[in-house]
Design an enzyme around this catalytic site. Structure first.
Site, PDB file in Angstrom:
ATOM      1  N   ILE A   1       0.720  -1.281   0.027  1.00  0.00           N
ATOM      2  CA  ILE A   1       0.011   0.072   0.070  1.00  0.00           C
ATOM      3  C   ILE A   1       0.961   1.157   0.108  1.00  0.00           C
ATOM      4  O   ILE A   1       2.078   1.069   0.462  1.00  0.00           O
ATOM      5  CB  ILE A   1      -1.114  -0.096   1.186  1.00  0.00           C
ATOM      6  CG1 ILE A   1      -0.110  -0.150   2.419  1.00  0.00           C
ATOM      7  CG2 ILE A   1      -2.096  -0.872   1.116  1.00  0.00           C
ATOM      8  CD1 ILE A   1      -1.215  -0.171   3.929  1.00  0.00           C
ATOM      9  N   ASP A   2       0.232   2.353  -0.407  1.00  0.00           N
ATOM     10  CA  ASP A   2       1.295   3.440  -0.501  1.00  0.00           C
ATOM     11  C   ASP A   2       1.975   3.816   0.601  1.00  0.00           C
ATOM     12  O   ASP A   2       1.092   3.870   1.789  1.00  0.00           O
ATOM     13  CB  ASP A   2       0.209   4.811  -1.223  1.00  0.00           C
ATOM     14  CG  ASP A   2       0.073   4.082  -2.868  1.00  0.00           C
ATOM     15  OD1 ASP A   2       0.748   3.480  -3.160  1.00  0.00           O
ATOM     16  OD2 ASP A   2      -0.905   4.820  -3.306  1.00  0.00           O
ATOM     17  N   LYS A   3       2.583   4.967   0.499  1.00  0.00           N
ATOM     18  CA  LYS A   3       3.254   5.511   1.993  1.00  0.00           C
ATOM     19  C   LYS A   3       2.214   6.214   2.625  1.00  0.00           C
ATOM     20  O   LYS A   3       2.428   5.987   3.914  1.00  0.00           O
ATOM     21  CB  LYS A   3       4.388   6.510   1.415  1.00  0.00           C
ATOM     22  CG  LYS A   3       5.296   7.142   2.485  1.00  0.00           C
ATOM     23  CD  LYS A   3       6.304   8.087   1.980  1.00  0.00           C
ATOM     24  CE  LYS A   3       6.616   9.143   3.259  1.00  0.00           C
ATOM     25  NZ  LYS A   3       7.492   9.999   2.669  1.00  0.00           N
TER      26      LYS A   3
END
Length: 206
Positions: free
Chosen positions: A137-139
């Site tokens: 998942i994104d930062k």
């Protein structure tokens, strides 16, 4: 490098070579075997074959297993929020602001750095910079990530994601005045023509 020699018996006649090898060697994953086949590390009767080759009774199969590639990731002790863990998998809650795996510009402080300090038995299917990582998942997104401790668990989790037997749900937190109780956002996302490193809303290839 380890070397394995085996002879195909009647009960395996007609099986794909990749399926046959994972059947006779339970510690090998199909993804792993297919990579070895691509690298010509699997020979049948002295010849390299493709993954869809169907073995015949009496075939002499040789497998050259490469040495494990050393991990070039620094282990960093972290206070990881682990929801579940057993000998095969763990589920960890990644906080907002943390990068999942090392990449240029983010070689330390990632979830993988913390996982390396927490346990040393992570799967190697996704390479030395992403050990154990099945999905990401994104930062700036927080949430649960499944992590594989071995290649068999990794392959099983990937298959569950592909077959949609694992459900992933996302919650978006918004602020301001929302005039509707429900609705649909129809905004196809695709590669930005002006900046290939970015994504944007586009109806051409979204």
């Amino acid at each position: 490098m380890e070397h394995y020699d085996m002879t195909v018996h009647e009960q395996h006649k007609g099986e794909r070579i990749d399926k046959y090898l994972t059947a006779v060697e339970a510690d090998w994953s199909r993804t792993q075997v297919q990579q070895w086949i691509k690298e010509d590390r699997v020979l049948v009767n002295g010849n390299a074959v493709k993954a869809n080759y169907k073995v015949q009774e009496g075939d002499a199969v040789s497998v050259h297993v490469p040495e494990p590639e050393p991990l070039d990731v620094t282990a960093e002790p972290m206070d990881l929020d682990i929801y579940y863990e057993d000998q095969d998998v763990l589920v960890v809650n990644k906080p907002r602001g943390m990068v999942v795996h090392p990449a240029p510009g983010h070689l330390t402080g990632t979830l993988v750095n913390g996982l390396m300090a927490h346990c040393d038995d992570l799967s190697g299917i996704n390479g030395v910079m992403r050990p154990g990582i099945v999905h990401r998942i994104d930062k700036d997104t927080s949430g649960l990530l499944m992590v594989a401790k071995n290649d068999m668990a990794h392959e099983s989790l990937v298959n569950q994601l592909v077959n949609k037997t694992v459900t992933r749900k996302y919650t978006a937190l918004v602020h301001g005045v929302i005039p509707h109780d429900h609705g649909t956002i129809d905004a196809p996302i695709g590669r930005d023509k002006k900046d290939r490193q970015s994504m944007t809303v586009t109806r051409e290839n979204g």
